[in-house]
Design an enzyme around this catalytic site. Structure first.
Site, PDB file in Angstrom:
ATOM      1  N   SER A 180      35.201  40.832  42.196  1.00  0.00           N
ATOM      2  CA  SER A 180      35.635  39.524  41.714  1.00  0.00           C
ATOM      3  C   SER A 180      36.052  39.633  40.261  1.00  0.00           C
ATOM      4  CB  SER A 180      34.492  38.508  41.848  1.00  0.00           C
ATOM      5  OG  SER A 180      34.736  37.337  41.094  1.00  0.00           O
ATOM      6  N   TYR A 193      25.491  36.347  40.998  1.00  0.00           N
ATOM      7  CA  TYR A 193      26.713  36.729  41.718  1.00  0.00           C
ATOM      8  C   TYR A 193      27.568  37.676  40.876  1.00  0.00           C
ATOM      9  CZ  TYR A 193      31.426  36.104  43.746  1.00  0.00           C
ATOM     10  OH  TYR A 193      32.676  36.298  44.278  1.00  0.00           O
TER      11      TYR A 193
END
Length: 288
Positions: A180, A193
């Site tokens: 990401s 995350y």
């Protein structure tokens, strides 16, 4: 299809429980089924975790369009998974095996690979794509249970699945890991995350060096904001309405705009590339 630089209208305010169901989203995420493939992955066996919806669905369909047979590993989104499998089998006449498994547990990762090998006998491409996230305002809000679950699903599963699949992968195979943009610039509301996504970058680079002598390439994709079920299951309706508008293109990406990166890394067109990341993120400049 959204165009570069064209700001999208606000998404309707909406909220779901994790993991999120694509069929309930408004508008539905886009996946490409109109363009013709060119057999870049003809007769290859490709595993896509989280292939039921979002980026995973778009990747699984794109792979099938290029002639691959697919195995989708998913948690419990049965309707989304069956719809994806139907597109793969009916529109592209490729095989699609659905494996329902919580890959946040090692034994389930081993079981999933065993089921896939029983049907297909080998693996050509492994896409480690499943991820979970929960938005929190402070480190104090992240429980040990949440922390362990996020790491188990997002990064430990990549170790477990890859370990189980490697005996069935030969010279010329490819592994693609989903990271990401938050791995490179962080996120104040996605601390755990983001940490897992940074770990995925290091894992990908290290594994690529470990497997290069075996002829197995390992690369990754680090998307920016993308309209997937995880978004409506992670953020408040207010956040959803403006999701992605802070990117340089002033909009969220669609899964159909991310999938071509995976096709490239899975195909022989990228045979001289390993240990690298592609950044389909709407124009944000990040460290490589």
């Amino acid at each position: 299809m959204q165009k570069a630089g064209k700001k999208h209208p606000a998404f309707p305010a909406q909220r779901q429980h994790l993991p999120g169901m694509e069929y309930k989203m408004k508008p539905l995420p886009e996946f490409e089924t109109t363009l013709l493939g060119s057999n870049k992955l003809l007769n290859k066996v490709c595993i896509v975790t989280g292939g039921d919806s979002g980026i995973g669905r778009a990747v699984a369909i794109a792979f099938a369009k290029e002639g691959a047979d697919i195995a989708i590993v998913y948690l419990n989104e049965d309707r989304d998974a069956k719809e994806t499998a139907s597109i793969i089998t009916e529109e592209y006449s490729r095989a699609c095996l659905l494996v329902r498994a919580d890959i946040g547990k090692e034994r389930n990762c081993t079981m999933a690979i065993k089921k896939i090998i029983k049907k297909y006998k080998h693996v050509d491409v492994l896409v480690n794509n499943v991820g979970i996230q929960q938005s929190t305002d402070s480190l104090a809000d992240i429980s040990t249970r949440q922390l362990q679950r996020t790491f188990a699903v997002n990064i430990f599963s990549m170790f477990w699945l890859t370990k189980a699949a490697l005996p069935y992968m030969a010279d010329g195979s490819a592994i693609i890991n989903s990271s990401s943009v938050t791995a490179y610039r962080g996120s104040p509301h996605l601390l755990d995350y983001s940490a897992t996504k940074g770990a995925i970058v290091s894992f990908t680079r290290s594994l690529s060096a470990n497997l290069v002598s075996k002829g197995i390439r390992v690369n990754g994709v680090a998307p920016g904001p993308v309209w997937t079920p995880l978004i409506v299951a992670s953020f408040s309706p207010k956040h959803v309405r403006t999701f992605g508008t802070d990117s340089p293109m002033q909009r969220a990406g669609q899964p159909s705009e991310i999938a071509p990166s995976y096709v490239f890394l899975a195909s022989d067109e990228s045979r001289y590339i390993t240990g690298q990341f592609i950044h389909p993120n709407g124009g944000e400049i990040v460290g490589a």
